[in-house]
Scaffold this motif. Structure first.
Motif, PDB file in Angstrom:
ATOM      1  N   TRP A 310      -7.145 -13.629 -18.252  1.00 54.75           N
ATOM      2  CA  TRP A 310      -6.500 -12.971 -17.116  1.00 54.75           C
ATOM      3  C   TRP A 310      -4.861 -12.930 -17.781  1.00 54.75           C
ATOM      4  O   TRP A 310      -4.175 -11.828 -16.929  1.00 54.75           O
ATOM      5  N   TYR A 311      -4.526 -13.467 -18.634  1.00 56.86           N
ATOM      6  CA  TYR A 311      -2.921 -13.295 -19.231  1.00 56.86           C
ATOM      7  C   TYR A 311      -2.933 -12.432 -20.171  1.00 56.86           C
ATOM      8  O   TYR A 311      -1.855 -12.363 -21.057  1.00 56.86           O
ATOM      9  N   ILE A 312      -4.063 -11.799 -20.750  1.00 57.26           N
ATOM     10  CA  ILE A 312      -4.019 -11.064 -21.884  1.00 57.26           C
ATOM     11  C   ILE A 312      -4.119  -9.599 -21.545  1.00 57.26           C
ATOM     12  O   ILE A 312      -5.102  -9.195 -20.942  1.00 57.26           O
ATOM     13  N   PRO A 313      -3.253  -8.674 -21.863  1.00 52.35           N
ATOM     14  CA  PRO A 313      -3.357  -7.190 -21.491  1.00 52.35           C
ATOM     15  C   PRO A 313      -4.124  -6.527 -22.458  1.00 52.35           C
ATOM     16  O   PRO A 313      -3.682  -5.393 -22.988  1.00 52.35           O
ATOM     17  N   VAL A 314      -5.392  -6.921 -22.683  1.00 53.23           N
ATOM     18  CA  VAL A 314      -6.214  -6.191 -23.740  1.00 53.23           C
ATOM     19  C   VAL A 314      -7.620  -6.130 -22.911  1.00 53.23           C
ATOM     20  O   VAL A 314      -8.190  -7.212 -22.513  1.00 53.23           O
ATOM     21  N   LYS A 511       0.529  -8.597  -3.285  1.00 50.26           N
ATOM     22  CA  LYS A 511      -0.065  -8.162  -4.536  1.00 50.26           C
ATOM     23  C   LYS A 511       0.682  -8.951  -5.650  1.00 50.26           C
ATOM     24  O   LYS A 511       2.003  -9.040  -5.694  1.00 50.26           O
ATOM     25  N   SER A 512      -0.213  -9.532  -6.475  1.00 51.00           N
ATOM     26  CA  SER A 512       0.151 -10.252  -7.609  1.00 51.00           C
ATOM     27  C   SER A 512      -0.614  -9.973  -8.819  1.00 51.00           C
ATOM     28  O   SER A 512      -1.780  -9.751  -8.829  1.00 51.00           O
ATOM     29  N   VAL A 513       0.046 -10.008 -10.107  1.00 54.77           N
ATOM     30  CA  VAL A 513      -0.549  -9.775 -11.412  1.00 54.77           C
ATOM     31  C   VAL A 513      -0.167 -11.189 -12.098  1.00 54.77           C
ATOM     32  O   VAL A 513       0.961 -11.634 -11.932  1.00 54.77           O
ATOM     33  N   PRO A 514      -0.989 -11.552 -13.117  1.00 54.17           N
ATOM     34  CA  PRO A 514      -0.428 -12.627 -14.088  1.00 54.17           C
ATOM     35  C   PRO A 514       0.879 -12.317 -14.664  1.00 54.17           C
ATOM     36  O   PRO A 514       1.054 -11.319 -14.865  1.00 54.17           O
ATOM     37  N   LEU A 515       1.324 -13.584 -15.225  1.00 53.23           N
ATOM     38  CA  LEU A 515       2.759 -13.254 -16.060  1.00 53.23           C
ATOM     39  C   LEU A 515       2.416 -12.653 -17.341  1.00 53.23           C
ATOM     40  O   LEU A 515       1.140 -12.773 -17.888  1.00 53.23           O
ATOM     41  N   PRO A 516       3.226 -11.870 -17.963  1.00 51.26           N
ATOM     42  CA  PRO A 516       2.965 -11.494 -19.202  1.00 51.26           C
ATOM     43  C   PRO A 516       3.332 -12.314 -20.539  1.00 51.26           C
ATOM     44  O   PRO A 516       3.728 -13.545 -19.838  1.00 51.26           O
ATOM     45  N   PRO A 517       2.639 -12.198 -21.608  1.00 50.88           N
ATOM     46  CA  PRO A 517       2.906 -13.245 -22.606  1.00 50.88           C
ATOM     47  C   PRO A 517       4.388 -13.799 -22.626  1.00 50.88           C
ATOM     48  O   PRO A 517       4.415 -14.793 -23.231  1.00 50.88           O
ATOM     49  N   ALA A 545      -6.390 -25.036 -18.486  1.00 49.33           N
ATOM     50  CA  ALA A 545      -7.088 -24.016 -19.346  1.00 49.33           C
ATOM     51  C   ALA A 545      -6.578 -22.595 -18.996  1.00 49.33           C
ATOM     52  O   ALA A 545      -6.782 -21.621 -19.846  1.00 49.33           O
ATOM     53  N   TRP A 546      -6.049 -22.282 -17.863  1.00 48.93           N
ATOM     54  CA  TRP A 546      -5.395 -21.063 -17.415  1.00 48.93           C
ATOM     55  C   TRP A 546      -3.941 -20.743 -17.943  1.00 48.93           C
ATOM     56  O   TRP A 546      -3.182 -19.925 -17.268  1.00 48.93           O
ATOM     57  N   GLU A 547      -3.821 -21.501 -18.814  1.00 54.10           N
ATOM     58  CA  GLU A 547      -2.340 -21.471 -19.327  1.00 54.10           C
ATOM     59  C   GLU A 547      -1.958 -20.011 -19.845  1.00 54.10           C
ATOM     60  O   GLU A 547      -2.569 -19.562 -20.729  1.00 54.10           O
ATOM     61  N   THR A 548      -0.405 -19.609 -19.428  1.00 49.29           N
ATOM     62  CA  THR A 548      -0.163 -18.346 -19.891  1.00 49.29           C
ATOM     63  C   THR A 548       0.246 -18.393 -21.446  1.00 49.29           C
ATOM     64  O   THR A 548       0.724 -19.244 -21.598  1.00 49.29           O
ATOM     65  N   PRO A 549      -0.049 -17.371 -22.166  1.00 43.61           N
ATOM     66  CA  PRO A 549       0.569 -17.576 -23.532  1.00 43.61           C
ATOM     67  C   PRO A 549       2.075 -17.774 -23.510  1.00 43.61           C
ATOM     68  O   PRO A 549       2.808 -17.381 -22.614  1.00 43.61           O
ATOM     69  N   ASN A 550       2.621 -18.369 -24.423  1.00 43.89           N
ATOM     70  CA  ASN A 550       3.815 -18.616 -24.723  1.00 43.89           C
ATOM     71  C   ASN A 550       4.717 -19.213 -23.403  1.00 43.89           C
ATOM     72  O   ASN A 550       5.766 -18.906 -23.095  1.00 43.89           O
ATOM     73  N   TRP A 551       4.034 -20.370 -22.918  1.00 46.15           N
ATOM     74  CA  TRP A 551       4.405 -20.858 -21.728  1.00 46.15           C
ATOM     75  C   TRP A 551       5.689 -21.422 -21.786  1.00 46.15           C
ATOM     76  O   TRP A 551       6.571 -21.685 -21.065  1.00 46.15           O
ATOM     77  N   GLY A 552       6.054 -21.918 -23.095  1.00 47.94           N
ATOM     78  CA  GLY A 552       7.176 -22.521 -23.421  1.00 47.94           C
ATOM     79  C   GLY A 552       8.446 -21.693 -23.080  1.00 47.94           C
ATOM     80  O   GLY A 552       9.353 -22.223 -22.495  1.00 47.94           O
ATOM     81  N   ALA A 553       8.221 -20.495 -23.252  1.00 51.23           N
ATOM     82  CA  ALA A 553       9.293 -19.429 -23.049  1.00 51.23           C
ATOM     83  C   ALA A 553       9.548 -19.445 -21.530  1.00 51.23           C
ATOM     84  O   ALA A 553      10.800 -19.436 -21.048  1.00 51.23           O
ATOM     85  N   TRP A 554       8.302 -19.479 -20.806  1.00 54.05           N
ATOM     86  CA  TRP A 554       8.355 -19.368 -19.358  1.00 54.05           C
ATOM     87  C   TRP A 554       9.091 -20.658 -18.692  1.00 54.05           C
ATOM     88  O   TRP A 554       9.645 -20.891 -17.713  1.00 54.05           O
ATOM     89  N   GLU A 555       8.781 -21.628 -19.429  1.00 49.71           N
ATOM     90  CA  GLU A 555       9.248 -23.126 -19.151  1.00 49.71           C
ATOM     91  C   GLU A 555      10.905 -23.124 -19.207  1.00 49.71           C
ATOM     92  O   GLU A 555      11.397 -23.754 -18.402  1.00 49.71           O
ATOM     93  N   ALA A 556      11.518 -22.458 -20.249  1.00 46.21           N
ATOM     94  CA  ALA A 556      12.726 -22.384 -20.281  1.00 46.21           C
ATOM     95  C   ALA A 556      13.394 -21.479 -19.254  1.00 46.21           C
ATOM     96  O   ALA A 556      14.479 -21.960 -18.680  1.00 46.21           O
ATOM     97  N   VAL A 557      12.518 -20.559 -18.873  1.00 44.50           N
ATOM     98  CA  VAL A 557      13.150 -19.700 -17.663  1.00 44.50           C
ATOM     99  C   VAL A 557      13.320 -20.612 -16.270  1.00 44.50           C
ATOM    100  O   VAL A 557      14.016 -20.654 -15.726  1.00 44.50           O
ATOM    101  N   ARG A 558      12.124 -21.375 -16.253  1.00 48.28           N
ATOM    102  CA  ARG A 558      12.007 -22.128 -14.790  1.00 48.28           C
ATOM    103  C   ARG A 558      13.216 -23.315 -15.015  1.00 48.28           C
ATOM    104  O   ARG A 558      13.749 -23.745 -14.090  1.00 48.28           O
ATOM    105  N   ALA A 559      13.443 -23.825 -15.996  1.00 49.04           N
ATOM    106  CA  ALA A 559      14.306 -24.816 -16.220  1.00 49.04           C
ATOM    107  C   ALA A 559      15.876 -24.257 -16.353  1.00 49.04           C
ATOM    108  O   ALA A 559      16.899 -24.831 -16.581  1.00 49.04           O
ATOM    109  N   GLY A 560      16.123 -22.875 -16.135  1.00 50.76           N
ATOM    110  CA  GLY A 560      17.404 -22.181 -16.122  1.00 50.76           C
ATOM    111  C   GLY A 560      17.930 -21.893 -17.519  1.00 50.76           C
ATOM    112  O   GLY A 560      19.143 -21.717 -17.560  1.00 50.76           O
ATOM    113  N   GLU A 561      17.192 -22.132 -18.527  1.00 50.73           N
ATOM    114  CA  GLU A 561      17.696 -22.152 -20.000  1.00 50.73           C
ATOM    115  C   GLU A 561      17.530 -20.604 -20.546  1.00 50.73           C
ATOM    116  O   GLU A 561      18.071 -20.270 -21.536  1.00 50.73           O
ATOM    117  N   ARG A 562      16.932 -19.701 -19.764  1.00 51.01           N
ATOM    118  CA  ARG A 562      16.617 -18.425 -20.136  1.00 51.01           C
ATOM    119  C   ARG A 562      16.425 -17.627 -19.185  1.00 51.01           C
ATOM    120  O   ARG A 562      15.864 -18.037 -17.938  1.00 51.01           O
TER     121      ARG A 562
END
Length: 603
Positions: A310-314, A511-517, A545-562
Motif C-alpha cells: 500500500w505504501y510503495i509507489p511501484v 478520498k485518501s491515499v497512503p503516505l509516501p515513503p 505490519a502496515w507500517e509506512t516506509p521511513n516512519w521515523g521521519a513521519w514520527e518527527a513530523v507528528r512530534a513537531g520536529e519536522r
C-alpha cells in the motif's frame, strides 16, 4: 401433556446388580420417555427442528458477542475498505473507491488512466461480493459499523445449520450436531462474524456447495453448486483454483456420470464468474486482475520485508515479480509455507481438538462419502499451502475450511468415545435392560467431555477483536474526534494523505491515499499523480505490519520536529494524532470546530 404422561408411567421393574440405583434414576427420568417420543417423529421434521434450534442458538451467541465487542468489531482495514466501496454503491457511484494504494496509482499512470481520482477511483483492489451485500443492507439500514457486522453475521448464522446438515449426511446426526456446535462457539468464527470481512461468506458458500454436491445426485443440484462456487469467486478470486479439487471430488463420487456432472458444475461456475471477469478485462485487460496480488507478492520477501505494498509507489505484475526475483520469492515461500503449517491448529479455534483431528486422519472411513470428504479436505489444505505462500499465508485465509476440520475432530471424538465407553462401563449379563441404555449414555458422556470441555475452555479464554483505540494493536482509527476533525478541515474534493487511508475513506468520507515513503516526497507524489492534496492525517501510532516506509521521519513530523513542505498543523489531538492542512497563507476556510471527546465510532 407429554411430560405428564412420562412422569405418570408405572414404576420400573426391579433390576439386580450393583448398578440398580443408577438405572432406576435414569428410568424414572422423563428424558428416556421424551427421547422415545422424539424418535417417533418423522425424520425430516426432526432434522428441521434441530437445524432451527442450532440457528436460534447461533443467533443468541452472535448477539451476545456483538453486544460485548460492538466498539471493537470493525478493526481490520479490509472491512473499512469494503464498507466505503459499498457506500459508493449506495450513493449511486458504482463500484468506485475513495482509496487507492500507491501501487494502484502507479498502475493507473502506467496504463494511461487518470490517477488523480476524479471524481473517484475505480475499484481495482477489492473483491465486489461484500460491497454488494453491504450495499443491500445499507438500503435497509444506515451505513454503520453495526451494519457491517450484520453483513458478516448473516453468513455466520447461515453456515451453522449447513455444517450440521453436511455433517449429518456424511458422519451421522451426532457428529453433525457436535460439529455445528463447535463451529458455533469457535472463537475465530465468532470473531469473524462481527468483523465485516469475507471469511464468513466463504464458509457459508463452501458449506452450501458441498451440501449440494453430497446430496442426491442430479445435474440441477450440481449446476446449482457451480453457481454457489461461482458466487464465491466474487468474494475471493483464489476460490477459482478450488474448482480443481471440487471437480475431482465430483468425478470420484459418480464416475459413470462424471463427465456430465463436472461439465455442469464448471459451466455454471464459469457463467456466474463471467460478469466480474468481463469487468476486470474491460478495466485492466486481465479477467483476474487485482492490484492486491501485485502488492502481496513482494510483501514479506527481501523486496519488501516489512513495508506493505500500500505504501510503495511501484507496480510490477505478479508474474513479472516471480520471474525477475525468483530467489527472493522462493525464500518467502519457504518461510510462509512453514508458518502455514505451524498455525494450522488455530483454524479450529480450539487447539485442544487438534489431537482428535489428527486421529480422524488415521481412522478407517465408515463410508465412501467420509473417505471422499477427507481426501477433499486434505486436498484443499494442501492446495492453499502450496499457493498462498506466494501471497501471504495468514490464518484467516484458511478460515473457511475450519468447519470441515471441526467435523472430522468431532468424528474422531465420537469414535474414541465408542472405544472408551465400554471400557468405563463393562456390560454384565445379569442386568436386564440397563446395559443397553447405559451403553448409549456413557459414550455420549465421554463425547461430551472430549468435545465440550475444550469448547468451554476456549469460550472462557476467548478474547474479542482488539479495540480501535489500542495504540499497540489497532489497524484502524475509529476515534470520532479524529475523523470529524478531518471532515471539517478538508473539503470533499480534496485528497488526504494518511497511514490509515481506509479509515479516512469510511469514517471521514474523504478520498485518501497512503503516505509516501517520506515527508519530502509529498510534493513529488502530488505532481507525479496529479493529486489535489488537501491535508495529511497521522494516527497516534504506527499500524504494525502496515507500517509506512521511513516512519521515523513521519514520527518527527507528528512530534513537531519536522515540517512538511506546503502544509501547516491544523490540529494536534490529545492522544498525539496530527492533522495538517494545505498552507494557503491564511487559516482554513472551513471552521475546524471544538475538540470533541475521544470516543470511538460504533455501530
Amino acid at each position: 401433556m407429554e411430560i405428564g404422561r412420562c412422569i405418570g408411567r408405572r414404576k420400573p421393574p426391579a433390576v439386580p446388580g450393583s448398578h440398580a440405583r443408577l438405572f432406576r434414576y435414569f428410568h424414572l427420568s422423563i428424558l428416556p420417555c421424551l427421547h422415545r417420543r422424539w424418535r417417533k417423529l418423522p425424520e425430516p421434521l426432526r432434522v428441521l427442528v434441530q437445524a432451527a434450534a442450532l440457528l436460534l442458538l447461533a443467533w443468541l451467541a452472535w448477539r451476545w458477542y456483538y453486544i460485548r465487542y460492538e466498539l471493537r468489531a470493525i478493526s481490520d482495514p479490509d472491512a473499512e475498505d469494503y464498507a466505503q466501496i459499498a457506500r459508493q454503491l449506495a450513493l449511486g457511484h458504482g463500484l468506485t473507491s475513495l482509496t487507492m494504494p500507491l501501487c494502484g496509482l502507479e498502475y493507473l499512470r502506467q496504463s494511461g488512466a487518470d490517477p488523480s481520482g476524479q471524481p473517484f477511483w475505480p475499484n481495482l483492489h477489492r473483491f465486489p461480493f461484500m460491497p454488494l451485500v453491504e450495499w443491500g443492507l445499507f438500503r435497509l439500514f444506515r451505513p454503520s459499523d453495526g451494519t457491517l457486522s450484520l453483513a458478516s453475521g448473516i453468513f455466520y448464522l447461515g453456515s451453522v445449520p449447513l455444517v450440521y446438515l453436511l455433517g449429518r449426511r456424511v458422519f451421522g446426526n451426532g457428529v453433525g450436531l457436535a460439529g455445528a456446535v463447535l463451529h458455533l462457539f469457535s472463537p475465530p468464527a465468532l470473531g469473524a462474524s462481527v468483523s465485516g470481512l469475507t471469511e464468513p461468506a466463504t464458509t457459508f458458500l463452501l458449506m452450501a456447495t458441498l451440501l449440494l454436491l453430497t446430496g442426491p445426485r442430479g445435474r440441477p443440484a450440481t449446476a446449482l453448486a457451480g453457481v454457489a462456487w461461482g458466487i464465491c469467486f466474487w468474494n475471493r478470486y483464489t476460490c477459482a483454483m478450488v474448482a480443481l479439487p471440487l471437480s475431482a471430488y465430483l468425478w470420484a463420487q459418480d464416475r459413470r456420470r462424471a463427465p456430465g456432472n463436472v461439465a455442469a458444475f464448471l459451466i455454471a461456475m464459469g457463467v456466474t464468474m463471467a460478469p466480474e471477469m468481463l469487468r476486470n478485462a474491460r478495466l485492466a485487460g486481465d479477467p483476474l486482475f487485482s492490484v492486491t496480488a501485485a502488492l502481496m507478492v513482494p510483501f514479506k520477501s527481501a523486496l519488501a520485508p516489512t513495508v506493505h505494498g500500500w505504501y510503495i509507489p511501484v507496480y510490477v505484475k505478479p508474474m513479472h515479480t516471480l520471474l525477475a526475483w525468483p530467489g527472493a520469492i522462493a525464500e518467502k515461500w519457504i518461510h510462509e509455507f512453514y508458518g502455514g503449517w505451524r498455525h494450522l491448529p488455530l483454524l479450529l479455534g480450539l487447539e485442544h481438538l487438534y489431537p482428535l483431528l489428527l486421529l480422524s486422519l488415521f481412522l478407517r472411513a465408515e463410508s465412501a462419502a467420509q473417505r471422499r470428504l477427507r481426501l477433499l479436505t486434505l486436498a484443499l489444505v494442501a492446495l492453499h499451502e502450496l499457493t498462498l505462500p506466494f501471497l501471504s499465508n495468514i490464518v484467516r485465509y484458511y478460515a473457511y475450511l475450519s468447519p470441515l476440520l471441526l467435523l472430522f475432530a468431532a468424528w474422531g471424538g465420537q469414535v474414541l468415545a465408542r472405544q472408551v465407553g465400554p471400557a468405563l462401563w463393562p456390560r454384565t449379563s445379569g442386568e436386564a435392560g440397563g446395559p443397553r441404555l447405559l451403553g448409549r449414555t456413557i459414550p455420549a458422556a465421554v463425547a461430551l467431555v472430549l468435545l465440550g470441555s475444550p469448547m468451554v475452555i476456549g469460550w472462557v479464554k476467548m478474547d474479542g477483536p482488539r479495540p480501535g483505540r489500542d495504540p499497540s494493536h489497532a489497524l484502524v482509527d475509529a476515534v470520532r474526534s479524529h475523523m470529524l476533525g478531518v471532515r471539517e478541515a478538508i473539503p470533499p474534493e480534496k485528497i488526504v494523505l494518511s497511514n490509515a487511508p481506509w479509515s479516512i475513506a469510511w469514517r471521514a468520507r474523504r478520498k485518501s491515499v497512503p503516505l509516501p515513503p517520506g515527508p519530502s516526497l509529498v510534493p513529488l507524489l502530488a505532481r507525479e499523480y496529479h493529486l489535489d492534496i488537501g491535508g495529511i492525517y497521522l494516527t497516534p501510532r504506527t499500524i504494525g505490519a502496515w507500517e509506512t516506509p521511513n516512519w521515523g521521519a513521519w514520527e518527527a513530523v507528528r512530534a513537531g520536529e519536522r515540517a512538511v513542505p506546503g502544509f501547516v498543523a491544523a490540529r494536534r489531538f490529545r492522544d498525539g494524532a496530527l492533522l495538517l492542512v494545505r498552507d494557503r497563507g491564511a487559516p482554513p476556510k472551513r471552521p475546524i470546530g471544538p475538540l470533541l471527546p475521544e470516543e470511538e465510532l460504533g455501530g
